[in-house]
Design a protein around this motif. Structure first.
Motif, short mmCIF file in Angstrom:
data_model
loop_
_atom_site.label_atom_id
_atom_site.label_comp_id
_atom_site.label_asym_id
_atom_site.label_seq_id
_atom_site.Cartn_x
_atom_site.Cartn_y
_atom_site.Cartn_z
N SER A 84 0.83 -1.20 0.00
CA SER A 84 0.00 0.00 0.00
C SER A 84 0.87 1.25 0.00
N SER A 87 2.39 1.61 -3.53
CA SER A 87 1.44 2.03 -4.56
C SER A 87 0.97 3.47 -4.35
N ARG A 89 -1.57 4.27 -2.64
CA ARG A 89 -3.04 4.23 -2.57
C ARG A 89 -3.47 3.36 -1.41
N ARG A 90 -4.55 3.76 -0.76
CA ARG A 90 -5.16 2.93 0.29
C ARG A 90 -6.45 2.27 -0.20
N ASN A 91 -7.23 3.01 -1.00
CA ASN A 91 -8.56 2.53 -1.37
C ASN A 91 -8.59 1.17 -2.07
N THR A 196 -14.30 4.02 0.58
CA THR A 196 -13.62 4.29 -0.70
C THR A 196 -14.42 5.21 -1.61
N ARG A 200 -11.11 10.19 -0.73
CA ARG A 200 -10.26 10.14 -1.91
C ARG A 200 -8.81 9.98 -1.48
N ASP A 201 -8.12 9.06 -2.13
CA ASP A 201 -6.69 8.90 -1.89
C ASP A 201 -5.96 10.18 -2.27
N GLU A 202 -4.94 10.53 -1.49
CA GLU A 202 -4.10 11.68 -1.81
C GLU A 202 -2.66 11.21 -1.84
N PRO A 203 -2.15 10.84 -3.02
CA PRO A 203 -0.78 10.33 -3.10
C PRO A 203 0.23 11.38 -2.66
N GLU A 207 5.69 10.19 -4.88
CA GLU A 207 5.30 8.97 -5.55
C GLU A 207 5.29 9.13 -7.07
#
Length: 418
Positions: A84, A87, A89-91, A196, A200-203, A207
């Motif tokens: 995780s 990547s 991302r968590r979702n 999810t 929202r994922d915030e990279p 990354e």
């Protein structure tokens, strides 16, 4: 204009707290669903299914299945956390773990041999820990350090809320475990979809940088476990492991304790007894989770809350020894809930403050979760051996209490957190 310039900046209220509150609510739902599965299935449905299959060998079979399945939990949590992190991302990991758990729970409900039950529960543990690793990493990702006690307390309410709901669902479906497993699969899937969909994922910016050349396998393993080389993180790991080992050595056998050790009132079955004990424990746990988390933030103190609550968890184990009655179990459940709730809320905040590297938060939280899952490998074997070799559940309570007390002492060497 100068006056306006002094007044205007505060007017657009900081948008982060409302978003943070929404995120924490979603995390509370996600953690509640997770704990509903762990408590409802692990405490009621799985022991019931095994008792129907194994009969007089239920203690040994539950110990074997619980121990082997916890190996999967121990392995998948940090691995999923590291992936995780990589990547960014968590979702996808939250949703993938939840849908995998739904499928594994459906399989578990359809089998009727000890071997297949073991395989099914291993798959549930693996997929649930993929889900857990990603959900756990969101707090250190998104919550400022000064607010992590409060955040951990709110998120920690997932244990009393989810545990209560899970045990109530399980007690109502104990006569038809297949339906029960499907309900729990639906619960975790819906929770993941909510989180999810609205979070929202915030990279992280870094990354976007191309990956560095892959390190040798030995170096990757060393880096993976490097957090244990940090003095404070290592002692937090040891304290958590001992506390969890003491707790699950007893709680994992609660159904059988109520069947074979406690004098229940006439007409009260063990599953119904768990359904009554769990709200008592969870209400106490919710209270101590919130109070402990808030006070630890206000006083900027973590160690005293963690140490005292672990010590209390050890001491209360003598209550069912002195009084193996329904009243004794009610008292034990309330006090144990107070102790465990405060410990888990504040210890989680403490751990986020001793993480060696912020950019490896999910990986290192996954390593810490070995202290959650690893003892669960040992706990069923320890409990089964103690009950079988030492003749009952009284020695089991004493062993569990001793482990929690030693866990309290393990907090003392931590230096960087007060």
């Amino acid at each position: 204009m100068a006056t306006n310039e002094l007044i205007d900046p505060p007017v657009p209220a900081d948008p982060e707290p409302p978003r943070r509150r929404g995120l924490l609510l979603l995390l509370l739902v996600a953690n509640s669903a997770m704990m509903a599965v762990y408590m409802g299935v692990g405490s009621v449905l799985l022991p019931t299914q095994i008792a129907d299959i194994a009969g007089d060998d239920k203690v040994a079979v539950l110990g074997l299945i619980g121990g082997i399945s916890a190996i999967f939990a121990t392995a998948f949590n940090p691995i999923a956390g590291a992936l995780s992190d990589r990547s960014g991302r968590r979702n996808p990991w939250v949703l993938g773990g939840a849908l995998g758990s739904l499928a594994a729970l459906a399989l578990l409900g359809s089998v009727s041999t000890a071997l297949l039950v073991g395989i099914g529960w291993c798959l549930v543990q693996a997929t649930m820990n993929v889900y857990q690793a990603a959900v756990t990493a969101i707090v250190p990702d998104r919550i400022p350090a000064a607010r992590r006690g409060t955040a951990s307390a709110l998120v920690g309410l997932g244990l009393p809320i989810g545990g209560t709901v899970g045990v109530l669902i399980a007690s109502q479906t104990a006569d038809n475990v297949r339906i029960g497993y499907l309900v729990f699969g639906g619960v975790i899937a819906v929770a993941a979809l909510l989180l999810t969909s609205f979070f929202r994922d915030e990279p992280r910016p870094e990354e976007a940088v191309p990956d560095a050349p892959a390190a040798p396998k030995g170096a990757r393993i060393k880096a993976f476990l490097s957090s244990l080389g940090d003095h404070d993180f290592r002692w937090a790991f040891i304290g958590r492991a001992l506390m969890v080992l003491g707790y699950f050595s007893v709680v994992g056998y609660q159904l059988y304790i109520l069947e074979d050790h406690i004098r229940l009132p006439d007409g009260l079955t063990p599953p119904d007894a768990i359904a009554l004990l769990t709200p008592v424990s969870m209400i106490a746990m919710a209270l101590s989770t919130v109070v402990g988390g808030l006070l630890s933030d206000r006083w900027n103190r973590r160690k005293v809350f963690v140490g005292v609550s672990a010590a209390l968890a050890g001491v209360v184990m003598v209550v069912p020894v002195i009084s193996p009655t329904w009243t004794g179990m009610l008292v034990f459940s309330a006090l144990n809930g107070l102790a465990f709730g405060c410990f888990m809320a504040v210890d989680t905040a403490l751990v986020t403050l001793v993480l060696p590297r912020a950019e490896d938060a999910a990986r290192d939280m996954g390593v810490l979760n070995i202290a959650n899952a690893g003892p669960q490998i040992i706990a069923p074997f320890v409990a089964s051996a103690v009950v079988t070799a030492l003749g009952g559940y009284t020695p089991l309570f004493l062993v569990g209490g001793a482990l929690s007390l030693i866990g309290a002492l393990a907090i003392l060497p931590i230096r960087s957190v007060r």
